[in-house]
Design a protein around this motif. Structure first.
Motif, PDB file in Angstrom:
ATOM      1  N   ARG A 187       7.375   2.427  31.419  1.00 30.30           N
ATOM      2  CA  ARG A 187       7.597   3.318  30.279  1.00 30.30           C
ATOM      3  C   ARG A 187       8.870   2.934  29.503  1.00 30.30           C
ATOM      4  O   ARG A 187       9.976   3.280  29.899  1.00 30.30           O
ATOM      5  CB  ARG A 187       7.722   4.768  30.777  1.00 30.30           C
ATOM      6  N   GLU A 196      -1.733   5.953  27.117  1.00 32.33           N
ATOM      7  CA  GLU A 196      -1.350   6.080  28.524  1.00 32.33           C
ATOM      8  C   GLU A 196      -2.425   6.809  29.330  1.00 32.33           C
ATOM      9  O   GLU A 196      -2.746   6.405  30.461  1.00 32.33           O
ATOM     10  CB  GLU A 196       0.004   6.802  28.638  1.00 32.33           C
ATOM     11  N   ARG A 200      -3.909   4.803  32.483  1.00 36.15           N
ATOM     12  CA  ARG A 200      -3.559   5.182  33.860  1.00 36.15           C
ATOM     13  C   ARG A 200      -4.791   5.264  34.746  1.00 36.15           C
ATOM     14  O   ARG A 200      -4.676   5.133  35.971  1.00 36.15           O
ATOM     15  CB  ARG A 200      -2.733   6.468  33.906  1.00 36.15           C
ATOM     16  N   SER A 206      -1.990   5.490  39.374  1.00 29.99           N
ATOM     17  CA  SER A 206      -2.323   6.514  38.374  1.00 29.99           C
ATOM     18  C   SER A 206      -1.144   6.958  37.510  1.00 29.99           C
ATOM     19  O   SER A 206      -1.066   8.115  37.094  1.00 29.99           O
ATOM     20  CB  SER A 206      -2.931   7.728  39.088  1.00 29.99           C
ATOM     21  N   ARG A 207      -0.228   6.032  37.259  1.00 28.41           N
ATOM     22  CA  ARG A 207       0.885   6.343  36.353  1.00 28.41           C
ATOM     23  C   ARG A 207       1.542   5.063  35.884  1.00 28.41           C
ATOM     24  O   ARG A 207       1.379   4.014  36.514  1.00 28.41           O
ATOM     25  CB  ARG A 207       1.928   7.226  37.047  1.00 28.41           C
ATOM     26  N   PHE A 208       2.298   5.165  34.782  1.00 23.04           N
ATOM     27  CA  PHE A 208       3.162   4.066  34.365  1.00 23.04           C
ATOM     28  C   PHE A 208       4.386   4.032  35.297  1.00 23.04           C
ATOM     29  O   PHE A 208       4.775   5.059  35.859  1.00 23.04           O
ATOM     30  CB  PHE A 208       3.648   4.257  32.928  1.00 23.04           C
ATOM     31  N   GLU A 210       8.560   3.369  35.969  1.00 23.43           N
ATOM     32  CA  GLU A 210       9.803   3.694  35.266  1.00 23.43           C
ATOM     33  C   GLU A 210      10.735   2.476  35.302  1.00 23.43           C
ATOM     34  O   GLU A 210      10.730   1.718  36.282  1.00 23.43           O
ATOM     35  CB  GLU A 210      10.511   4.883  35.933  1.00 23.43           C
TER      36      GLU A 210
END
Ligand code: NAP
Length: 241
Positions: A187, A196, A200, A206-208, A210
């Motif tokens: 991100r 997104e 995802r 299941s997420r970007f 960091e």
């Protein structure tokens, strides 16, 4: 004194790397291309850790500018060593190849590959003489698997991974390690505008990711503990391939 130089340290992953290295006691040189206000914010974050920090703006694609900035810094710091280099500056300019303009091809390749060549060459000799160094190149999952719409970016990052492996073998005897990191979707400004919610679904985690998660990996590779890891490309992508 030992310094870490992070290219593209004004924003995103590069900023997170600057802050993480500063938190571990590194003095940090923060490179950027044009965003002085953002670079200043990074510098203030670095200085808050009680280490030294300096802004070192230059365009990584401009060999003369790179040599002037790094050569000038080295002349002013004869007793100090840049012992960590994070080649992080990068851009993307996506298009299917059939519509990919020459400028978008050249800019993406030049920022990653000429950037790697120009900056690494400017800091390598003192590392070899000191028999101490860490070079960490910011590649991408795109450079491992190739992504449609990113022939330029995939070529650049794939080339960077290959250069990492070649240089690692050249300098290992001098105790300089060279590794690459290959993030998936992280991100930052670079992924702004991507869908997104849709993407995802393709990521096992299941997420970007960091920027701080990438920074933790870079800081490990920069540490003394990573002294026997070289020529590697380590993915950080939530399981996406
Ligand atoms: P970002 O937020 O767009 O930041 C890019 C940074 O690179 C900025 O500090 C920018 O400086 C600097 N930069 C660009 N061109 C430069 C040049 N010619 N000379 C010097 N600095 C230059 O990007 P990011 O997401 O943090 O990406 C950092 C690295 O990670 C890149 O190499 C990128 O390809 C790689 N990566 C990112 C992702 C992701 O999902 N975000 C995934 C895989 C790999 P200014 O602020 O002055 O413009």
């Amino acid at each position: 004194m030992r310094y870490a130089l992070v290219t593209g340290g004004s924003r995103g992953i590069g900023r997170a790397v600057c802050l993480k290295l500063a938190s571990q006691g590194w003095n940090v040189l923060i490179n950027y291309a044009s965003n002085a206000a953002k670079a200043q914010e990074t510098l203030e974050g670095v200085l808050a850790y009680g280490v030294k920090g300096e802004l070192l703006p230059f365009d990584v694609t401009d060999a003369a500018a790179v040599n002037a900035a790094i050569g000038g810094w080295q002349a002013a710091h004869p007793d100090d060593l840049i012992s960590v280099l994070v080649n992080n500056a990068g851009v993307r300019s996506d298009s299917l190849l059939i519509w990919l303009e020459p400028e978008a091809w050249s800019k993406v390749l030049s920022t990653t590959l000429d950037g790697f060549y120009n900056v690494t060459r400017a800091v390598l000799q003192p590392m070899l003489l000191a028999k101490s160094g860490r070079i960490i190149n910011m590649a991408s999952l795109s450079g491992l698997k190739g992504l449609p719409g990113q022939a330029n970016y995939s070529a650049a990052k794939g080339g960077l991974i290959a250069a990492t492996k070649a240089l690692a073998q050249e300098v290992a005897r001098k105790k300089v390690t060279v590794n690459a990191v290959a993030p998936g979707f992280i991100r930052t400004d670079m992924v702004e505008g991507l869908d997104e919610a849709e993407l995802r679904k393709t990521i096992p985690a299941s997420r970007f990711g960091e920027p701080e998660e990438v920074a933790a990996l870079v800081a490990f590779l920069a540490s003394d503990e990573a002294s026997y890891i070289t020529g590697e490309c380590i993915g950080i992508d939530g399981g996406l391939y």
